[in-house]
Design an enzyme around this catalytic site. Sequence first.
Site, PDB file in Angstrom:
ATOM      1  N   GLY A 158      33.887  35.739  31.996  1.00  0.00           N
ATOM      2  CA  GLY A 158      33.049  35.183  33.060  1.00  0.00           C
ATOM      3  C   GLY A 158      32.903  36.214  34.164  1.00  0.00           C
ATOM      4  O   GLY A 158      33.036  37.417  33.928  1.00  0.00           O
ATOM      5  N   ARG A 159      32.653  35.728  35.378  1.00  0.00           N
ATOM      6  CA  ARG A 159      32.413  36.664  36.490  1.00  0.00           C
ATOM      7  C   ARG A 159      33.608  37.572  36.731  1.00  0.00           C
ATOM      8  O   ARG A 159      33.456  38.780  36.922  1.00  0.00           O
ATOM      9  CB  ARG A 159      32.129  35.890  37.767  1.00  0.00           C
ATOM     10  CG  ARG A 159      30.850  35.087  37.736  1.00  0.00           C
ATOM     11  CD  ARG A 159      30.665  34.426  39.100  1.00  0.00           C
ATOM     12  NE  ARG A 159      29.694  33.353  39.025  1.00  0.00           N
ATOM     13  CZ  ARG A 159      29.989  32.113  38.664  1.00  0.00           C
ATOM     14  NH1 ARG A 159      31.225  31.777  38.351  1.00  0.00           N
ATOM     15  NH2 ARG A 159      29.047  31.192  38.612  1.00  0.00           N
ATOM     16  N   ARG A 180      34.626  31.845  24.912  1.00  0.00           N
ATOM     17  CA  ARG A 180      34.163  30.664  24.170  1.00  0.00           C
ATOM     18  C   ARG A 180      32.912  31.001  23.373  1.00  0.00           C
ATOM     19  O   ARG A 180      32.744  30.634  22.229  1.00  0.00           O
ATOM     20  CB  ARG A 180      33.816  29.563  25.180  1.00  0.00           C
ATOM     21  CG  ARG A 180      34.510  28.276  24.949  1.00  0.00           C
ATOM     22  CD  ARG A 180      34.158  27.330  26.032  1.00  0.00           C
ATOM     23  NE  ARG A 180      33.424  28.028  27.106  1.00  0.00           N
ATOM     24  CZ  ARG A 180      32.924  27.432  28.165  1.00  0.00           C
ATOM     25  NH1 ARG A 180      33.049  26.154  28.318  1.00  0.00           N
ATOM     26  NH2 ARG A 180      32.290  28.128  29.105  1.00  0.00           N
ATOM     27  N   ALA A 239      44.728  34.246  36.296  1.00  0.00           N
ATOM     28  CA  ALA A 239      43.849  33.074  36.180  1.00  0.00           C
ATOM     29  C   ALA A 239      44.602  31.807  36.605  1.00  0.00           C
ATOM     30  O   ALA A 239      44.582  31.449  37.777  1.00  0.00           O
ATOM     31  CB  ALA A 239      43.318  32.992  34.763  1.00  0.00           C
ATOM     32  N   ARG A 240      45.243  31.145  35.659  1.00  0.00           N
ATOM     33  CA  ARG A 240      46.073  29.983  35.966  1.00  0.00           C
ATOM     34  C   ARG A 240      47.324  30.055  35.091  1.00  0.00           C
ATOM     35  O   ARG A 240      47.240  30.371  33.897  1.00  0.00           O
ATOM     36  CB  ARG A 240      45.323  28.681  35.667  1.00  0.00           C
ATOM     37  CG  ARG A 240      44.279  28.293  36.700  1.00  0.00           C
ATOM     38  CD  ARG A 240      44.896  27.861  38.024  1.00  0.00           C
ATOM     39  NE  ARG A 240      43.896  27.424  38.988  1.00  0.00           N
ATOM     40  CZ  ARG A 240      43.292  28.214  39.864  1.00  0.00           C
ATOM     41  NH1 ARG A 240      43.565  29.510  39.905  1.00  0.00           N
ATOM     42  NH2 ARG A 240      42.413  27.719  40.719  1.00  0.00           N
ATOM     43  N   GLU A 269      53.965  26.694  39.224  1.00  0.00           N
ATOM     44  CA  GLU A 269      53.827  27.243  40.551  1.00  0.00           C
ATOM     45  C   GLU A 269      54.167  26.228  41.643  1.00  0.00           C
ATOM     46  O   GLU A 269      53.709  25.085  41.532  1.00  0.00           O
ATOM     47  CB  GLU A 269      52.350  27.652  40.693  1.00  0.00           C
ATOM     48  CG  GLU A 269      52.138  28.939  41.387  1.00  0.00           C
ATOM     49  CD  GLU A 269      50.704  29.405  41.200  1.00  0.00           C
ATOM     50  OE1 GLU A 269      50.349  29.815  40.083  1.00  0.00           O
ATOM     51  OE2 GLU A 269      49.951  29.340  42.165  1.00  0.00           O
ATOM     52  N   HIS A 287      50.392  34.484  43.720  1.00  0.00           N
ATOM     53  CA  HIS A 287      49.016  33.963  43.643  1.00  0.00           C
ATOM     54  C   HIS A 287      48.133  34.540  44.759  1.00  0.00           C
ATOM     55  O   HIS A 287      47.669  33.817  45.634  1.00  0.00           O
ATOM     56  CB  HIS A 287      48.997  32.426  43.685  1.00  0.00           C
ATOM     57  CG  HIS A 287      47.772  31.842  43.058  1.00  0.00           C
ATOM     58  ND1 HIS A 287      47.774  30.673  42.326  1.00  0.00           N
ATOM     59  CD2 HIS A 287      46.482  32.277  43.047  1.00  0.00           C
ATOM     60  CE1 HIS A 287      46.550  30.404  41.913  1.00  0.00           C
ATOM     61  NE2 HIS A 287      45.734  31.374  42.342  1.00  0.00           N
ATOM     62  N   GLY A 289      45.311  36.494  44.110  1.00  0.00           N
ATOM     63  CA  GLY A 289      44.054  36.990  43.534  1.00  0.00           C
ATOM     64  C   GLY A 289      42.921  37.133  44.538  1.00  0.00           C
ATOM     65  O   GLY A 289      42.272  38.169  44.613  1.00  0.00           O
TER      66      GLY A 289
HETATM   67  C1  GLV Z   1      42.187  30.812  43.002  1.00  0.00           C
HETATM   68  O1  GLV Z   1      43.102  30.801  42.249  1.00  0.00           O
HETATM   69  C2  GLV Z   1      40.915  30.242  42.733  1.00  0.00           C
HETATM   70  O2  GLV Z   1      40.719  29.547  41.728  1.00  0.00           O
HETATM   71  O3  GLV Z   1      40.012  30.459  43.551  1.00  0.00           O
END
Ligand code: GLV
Length: 321
Positions: A158-159, A180, A239-240, A269, A287, A289
């Site tokens: 993705g982006r 995907r 990501a997660r 988390e 976290h 990002g």
């Molecule tokens: C950060 O984790 C977000 O999803 O923006």
Amino acid sequence: MTNILITRRVPQVGVRLLKEAGFEPDIIETDLPIARDELLKRVSAKSYQAILTTMSEKVDDEFLDVAGKDLKIVANFAVGYNNIDVEACKSRGVRVSNTPGVLSEATADQAFALLLAAARRVVEGHKLVESGTWEGWTPTQLLGRDLSGQTLGIIGMGRIGQEMAKRSRGFDMRLIYHNRSRDEEAEKNLGAVYKSLDELLAESDFISVHTPLNAETEHLLCYEQFKKMKKTAIIINTARGPIIHEKALVKALQEKWIWAAGLDVFEFEPKVTEELLTMPNVVLAPHLGSATEGTRDAMISLAATAIIKVLKGETPSNLVA
Ligand code: GLV
């Protein structure tokens, strides 16, 4: 009277935008999330038309019931919205917005920072110098891994995945991806080659996770998948957390199925599986990002603008429902 609730202390520019539009938001003035029962009390205190949430607030049937029928929008201060039951919102006619686009570069920067830190053992080196026990240069001290000519496997094109891909071009890496669905445009623009997940796991020297968290991607990387990786592989996750089965990752690192990891997110988390805290070949970040001033300002502006538009009866472009 229009009531807006912001569930956390957020960058001022968002509050300013709401005030300039004539609103006077209620703000829960804490940096960390408040307890769930406290939150539900605050949500039920007035009939709110808009609630600006962060990824820590679970927006589910209970939350929506408590919020009541005047609620028009939940604006999430994040691009990921796995904390929100989108179907439950839809069935009540509550719009949901997120913050796409504005954090792609910052998040890819963080992923690349972790990639470099893990590959070149930046944290181990820092700790050695800091300890005062470094005795000098040696031919074989803290040897890391090259990036140039190596394969980066991106899971989720993705982006953010595409920004990560762009960065890897500057380091002369070979690029493969799994998504995907195939993205021929990205293949053409970035020189990325599509692979099945198993092929990507087997061929990558570096694996970077950029897929959203949902029922299909939870524990996407578990024991079986780590077994398929190269013994020299480095895994990066910005990501997660729950996309990686953290126990399986610990085993993979302990038993040297893979070489190192760079983690910005964690399965439970803010709890982090204890073993990860003492492993030298793991680089950890809390976290971060999207954590730059410019990016967080852009995110809160998007969230505030979505609220203003929905309350004016307009349709913002960053709706997910
Ligand atoms: C950060 O984790 C977000 O999803 O923006």
